[in-house]
Design a protein around this motif. Sequence first.
Motif, PDB file in Angstrom:
ATOM      1  N   SER A 116       0.724  -1.224  -0.059  1.00  0.00           N
ATOM      2  CA  SER A 116       0.112   0.009  -0.074  1.00  0.00           C
ATOM      3  C   SER A 116       0.640   1.195  -0.074  1.00  0.00           C
ATOM      4  O   SER A 116       0.474   2.401   0.165  1.00  0.00           O
ATOM      5  N   ALA A 117       1.965   1.212  -0.055  1.00  0.00           N
ATOM      6  CA  ALA A 117       3.151   2.178  -0.199  1.00  0.00           C
ATOM      7  C   ALA A 117       3.232   2.653  -1.741  1.00  0.00           C
ATOM      8  O   ALA A 117       3.541   1.883  -2.567  1.00  0.00           O
ATOM      9  N   VAL A 118       2.623   3.931  -1.900  1.00  0.00           N
ATOM     10  CA  VAL A 118       3.159   4.794  -3.082  1.00  0.00           C
ATOM     11  C   VAL A 118       4.522   5.560  -2.837  1.00  0.00           C
ATOM     12  O   VAL A 118       4.360   6.328  -2.309  1.00  0.00           O
ATOM     13  N   VAL A 119       5.361   5.232  -3.955  1.00  0.00           N
ATOM     14  CA  VAL A 119       6.858   5.521  -3.705  1.00  0.00           C
ATOM     15  C   VAL A 119       7.306   6.332  -4.766  1.00  0.00           C
ATOM     16  O   VAL A 119       7.167   6.164  -5.942  1.00  0.00           O
ATOM     17  N   CYS A 120       7.694   7.603  -4.515  1.00  0.00           N
ATOM     18  CA  CYS A 120       8.291   8.530  -5.624  1.00  0.00           C
ATOM     19  C   CYS A 120       9.726   8.678  -5.399  1.00  0.00           C
ATOM     20  O   CYS A 120      10.499   8.753  -4.283  1.00  0.00           O
ATOM     21  N   PRO A 121      10.563   8.686  -6.517  1.00  0.00           N
ATOM     22  CA  PRO A 121      11.964   9.090  -6.663  1.00  0.00           C
ATOM     23  C   PRO A 121      12.100  10.607  -6.101  1.00  0.00           C
ATOM     24  O   PRO A 121      11.363  11.616  -6.102  1.00  0.00           O
ATOM     25  N   VAL A 122      13.302  10.875  -5.855  1.00  0.00           N
ATOM     26  CA  VAL A 122      13.856  12.269  -5.510  1.00  0.00           C
ATOM     27  C   VAL A 122      14.106  12.898  -7.202  1.00  0.00           C
ATOM     28  O   VAL A 122      14.435  12.149  -8.103  1.00  0.00           O
ATOM     29  N   ILE A 123      13.154  13.873  -7.203  1.00  0.00           N
ATOM     30  CA  ILE A 123      13.160  14.419  -8.664  1.00  0.00           C
ATOM     31  C   ILE A 123      14.260  15.539  -8.722  1.00  0.00           C
ATOM     32  O   ILE A 123      14.291  16.711  -8.013  1.00  0.00           O
ATOM     33  N   ASP A 124      15.305  15.260  -9.296  1.00  0.00           N
ATOM     34  CA  ASP A 124      16.669  16.308  -9.595  1.00  0.00           C
ATOM     35  C   ASP A 124      16.058  17.079 -10.725  1.00  0.00           C
ATOM     36  O   ASP A 124      15.564  16.335 -11.946  1.00  0.00           O
ATOM     37  N   VAL A 125      16.574  18.238 -10.738  1.00  0.00           N
ATOM     38  CA  VAL A 125      16.254  19.125 -11.772  1.00  0.00           C
ATOM     39  C   VAL A 125      17.358  19.241 -12.887  1.00  0.00           C
ATOM     40  O   VAL A 125      18.444  19.146 -12.655  1.00  0.00           O
ATOM     41  N   ILE A 126      16.866  19.014 -14.132  1.00  0.00           N
ATOM     42  CA  ILE A 126      17.559  19.254 -15.263  1.00  0.00           C
ATOM     43  C   ILE A 126      17.248  20.800 -16.235  1.00  0.00           C
ATOM     44  O   ILE A 126      16.190  20.706 -16.284  1.00  0.00           O
ATOM     45  N   ALA A 127      18.244  21.511 -16.263  1.00  0.00           N
ATOM     46  CA  ALA A 127      18.210  22.613 -16.862  1.00  0.00           C
ATOM     47  C   ALA A 127      17.556  22.898 -18.031  1.00  0.00           C
ATOM     48  O   ALA A 127      18.152  22.131 -18.960  1.00  0.00           O
ATOM     49  N   TRP A 128      16.446  23.474 -18.386  1.00  0.00           N
ATOM     50  CA  TRP A 128      15.629  23.419 -19.596  1.00  0.00           C
ATOM     51  C   TRP A 128      16.737  23.956 -20.660  1.00  0.00           C
ATOM     52  O   TRP A 128      16.410  23.466 -21.620  1.00  0.00           O
ATOM     53  N   ASN A 129      17.649  24.944 -20.229  1.00  0.00           N
ATOM     54  CA  ASN A 129      18.246  25.713 -21.206  1.00  0.00           C
ATOM     55  C   ASN A 129      19.710  25.014 -21.606  1.00  0.00           C
ATOM     56  O   ASN A 129      19.986  25.052 -22.697  1.00  0.00           O
ATOM     57  N   THR A 130      20.366  24.649 -20.552  1.00  0.00           N
ATOM     58  CA  THR A 130      21.718  24.089 -20.774  1.00  0.00           C
ATOM     59  C   THR A 130      21.849  22.290 -20.615  1.00  0.00           C
ATOM     60  O   THR A 130      22.754  21.830 -20.884  1.00  0.00           O
ATOM     61  N   PHE A 131      20.722  21.803 -20.185  1.00  0.00           N
ATOM     62  CA  PHE A 131      20.675  20.368 -19.527  1.00  0.00           C
ATOM     63  C   PHE A 131      21.705  20.051 -18.647  1.00  0.00           C
ATOM     64  O   PHE A 131      21.955  18.913 -18.605  1.00  0.00           O
ATOM     65  N   GLU A 132      21.798  20.939 -17.747  1.00  0.00           N
ATOM     66  CA  GLU A 132      22.723  20.597 -16.733  1.00  0.00           C
ATOM     67  C   GLU A 132      22.062  19.717 -15.904  1.00  0.00           C
ATOM     68  O   GLU A 132      20.866  20.048 -15.274  1.00  0.00           O
ATOM     69  N   TYR A 133      22.636  18.790 -15.141  1.00  0.00           N
ATOM     70  CA  TYR A 133      21.829  17.729 -14.129  1.00  0.00           C
ATOM     71  C   TYR A 133      22.129  18.444 -12.674  1.00  0.00           C
ATOM     72  O   TYR A 133      23.399  18.293 -12.485  1.00  0.00           O
ATOM     73  N   LEU A 134      21.272  18.911 -12.184  1.00  0.00           N
ATOM     74  CA  LEU A 134      21.382  19.465 -10.781  1.00  0.00           C
ATOM     75  C   LEU A 134      20.835  18.657  -9.701  1.00  0.00           C
ATOM     76  O   LEU A 134      20.271  19.454  -8.646  1.00  0.00           O
ATOM     77  N   GLY A 135      21.305  17.350  -9.802  1.00  0.00           N
ATOM     78  CA  GLY A 135      20.966  16.507  -8.530  1.00  0.00           C
ATOM     79  C   GLY A 135      21.525  16.849  -7.476  1.00  0.00           C
ATOM     80  O   GLY A 135      22.881  17.658  -7.112  1.00  0.00           O
ATOM     81  N   ASN A 136      21.028  16.609  -6.183  1.00  0.00           N
ATOM     82  CA  ASN A 136      21.550  17.049  -4.861  1.00  0.00           C
ATOM     83  C   ASN A 136      21.538  15.667  -3.900  1.00  0.00           C
ATOM     84  O   ASN A 136      20.512  14.886  -3.830  1.00  0.00           O
ATOM     85  N   SER A 137      22.600  15.401  -3.401  1.00  0.00           N
ATOM     86  CA  SER A 137      22.850  14.292  -2.711  1.00  0.00           C
ATOM     87  C   SER A 137      22.233  14.448  -1.236  1.00  0.00           C
ATOM     88  O   SER A 137      22.293  13.698  -0.310  1.00  0.00           O
ATOM     89  N   GLY A 138      21.866  15.821  -0.729  1.00  0.00           N
ATOM     90  CA  GLY A 138      21.596  15.861   0.419  1.00  0.00           C
ATOM     91  C   GLY A 138      20.171  15.501   0.775  1.00  0.00           C
ATOM     92  O   GLY A 138      19.221  14.872  -0.099  1.00  0.00           O
ATOM     93  N   GLU A 139      19.688  16.102   1.817  1.00  0.00           N
ATOM     94  CA  GLU A 139      18.226  15.834   2.191  1.00  0.00           C
ATOM     95  C   GLU A 139      17.096  16.494   1.164  1.00  0.00           C
ATOM     96  O   GLU A 139      17.201  17.526   1.016  1.00  0.00           O
TER      97      GLU A 139
END
Length: 594
Positions: A260-283
């Motif tokens: 009954s758990a519905v589970v989401c990933p952490v959503i990391d931002v990919i910049a729309w203009n440069t496609f830089e992956y802005l993931g964060n290993s913090g909380e």
Amino acid sequence: MLGRRRWHVRPLLLLCCGMIAVGFVLLTWSARGEEGLEGEGVDRQVGGRAAAAAAAGDGRVDPDAEYEQLKRPVYEKPPLDVNALGEFGKAVQLNLQGEEKKKEEEAINKHQINIYVSDRISLRRRLPERWNPLCKEKKYDYRNLPTTSVVIAFYNEAWSTLLRTLHSVLDTSPDILLKEIIIVDDYSEREHLKKPLEDYVADLRKVRLIRARKREGLVRARLLGASIATGDVLTFLDCHCECHIGWLEPLLERIKEDESAVVCPVIDVIAWNTFEYLGNSGEPQIGGFDWRLVFTWHTIPDHERKRRRSSIDVIRSPTMAGGLFAVSKRYFEYLGTYDTGMEVWGGENLEISFRIWQCGGSLEIHPCSHVGHVFPKQAPYSRSKALANSVRAAEVWMDDYKTLYYHRNPHARLEAYGDVTERRKLKEKLQCKTFKWFLENIYPDIHVPEDRAGFFGMLKNKGMLKYCFDYNPPNEHNVAGEKIILYQCHGMGQNQFFEYSSHNEFRYNTRQPEACMAADAGSDFLTMYLCRENNQPVPENQQFIFKEDGSIYHVLSQKCIEAVANGFNNGRPGPLLRPCSDTDHQKWYFQERK
């Protein structure tokens, strides 16, 4: 003689036919065996290689080698090109001029994403590691995890962002766990999404393309994919994502622990203009909402931090962003799937979030699962149905608290939202809890407005009848810091909606976090600051007494608020602190738009 010759020929013919039949059976068995090995993933391959290793050695299987084989993805990444644009999630910044710059601008206008840049980045690029280091140490029981069908709906999506999403799933998902990827074309018009797409995916393992016969919108398009899924778990992704290594296993493991758990990933931002992956290993942050029924992000509250035993334990979240989550197929169906009365997209994420919690499930974010998402510059197509979708959610799940939503969105009362009879029956059938329970137990951090009669709505002045208190926050992510102005009353709520609380504070609470009116020492202007947290005292500079005669008295300065025609340097009117007097320009009243 002729008869005898015929008799001698028949056994020869029978013998030849028999040999051909045996050969065909063996060939068919062989083909099926190869197909079975491919379909079942590495399970049998591991057994075969492990047996070979055992025969060559002392009979023992190397558990580390077997484990590495089990976690192998559907496809291995191609050889690394460290000089390739965007590799390891690096920003791509092109110094374009002339015709090339024009093409880039046209691509952005068409998709609200810099597709000119996207088209120059590998469809199978590598991403940097952006997860808690403890996640890398986790071990999984691959043979006993549920399988998943990944469902991706798209409408007029760009070629490179869609295919990068597909390859990202195939390159990071263990073969043994990924049953299929179902991509659902929601009646796209663009040519590259027709035969060229069919030809491309025909060469990819485990990818199925289905097409809607008319425009269905996100909700119903996803349900088309879910209806033919064969995996134990449905994993929904958007069509412009990139998956981090190890993203899938934590989601499936948690659902195996609790269906009954519905589970989401952490959503990391990919910049729309440069496609830089802005993931964060913090909380990571968790989802919430404001009283406009707009999704918001929040830091993890203290009570949730105390509940968790480890930094990589799942995090309970009141709501989900909506695009990316995994759910048991059986539980999804039990829960009533999506509300099919919702059109296109917008609001469906809050509706399903309320339903999950109120009907006995849990909504969680797993810090070890990361997926990058390109957030477009703005929505590439109309969200005209989002208001009706939000009204459906309010009418079914919010009980009497829906009035708080309508007070801040008076135009929503007039919105046609369709028939919700079946959804209310579902709520009754599942014996779902009340919205009051949800607020008290799942989202106790949200401030619940009082909305006492005569103390909320447009704050108007008796001396300047056409003008109301008006506040425009600095941006969508920051509500505090600007001054209150006077602007012609429009009756639409939003930036002209205020509430006077029983704690003597004026709240701008259409948004979360809420802002409260304040006057600093030595200043006559009214500035908005973040409101106190629940159960905390009201700061002295935010205390105002709204008297029966309509005057508003500021406790700290001992002055009253007056509507001043030229209150600001630009000549615009504004509410300022002045010595108290009996003028109509110091008399205020609330008006609610019915």
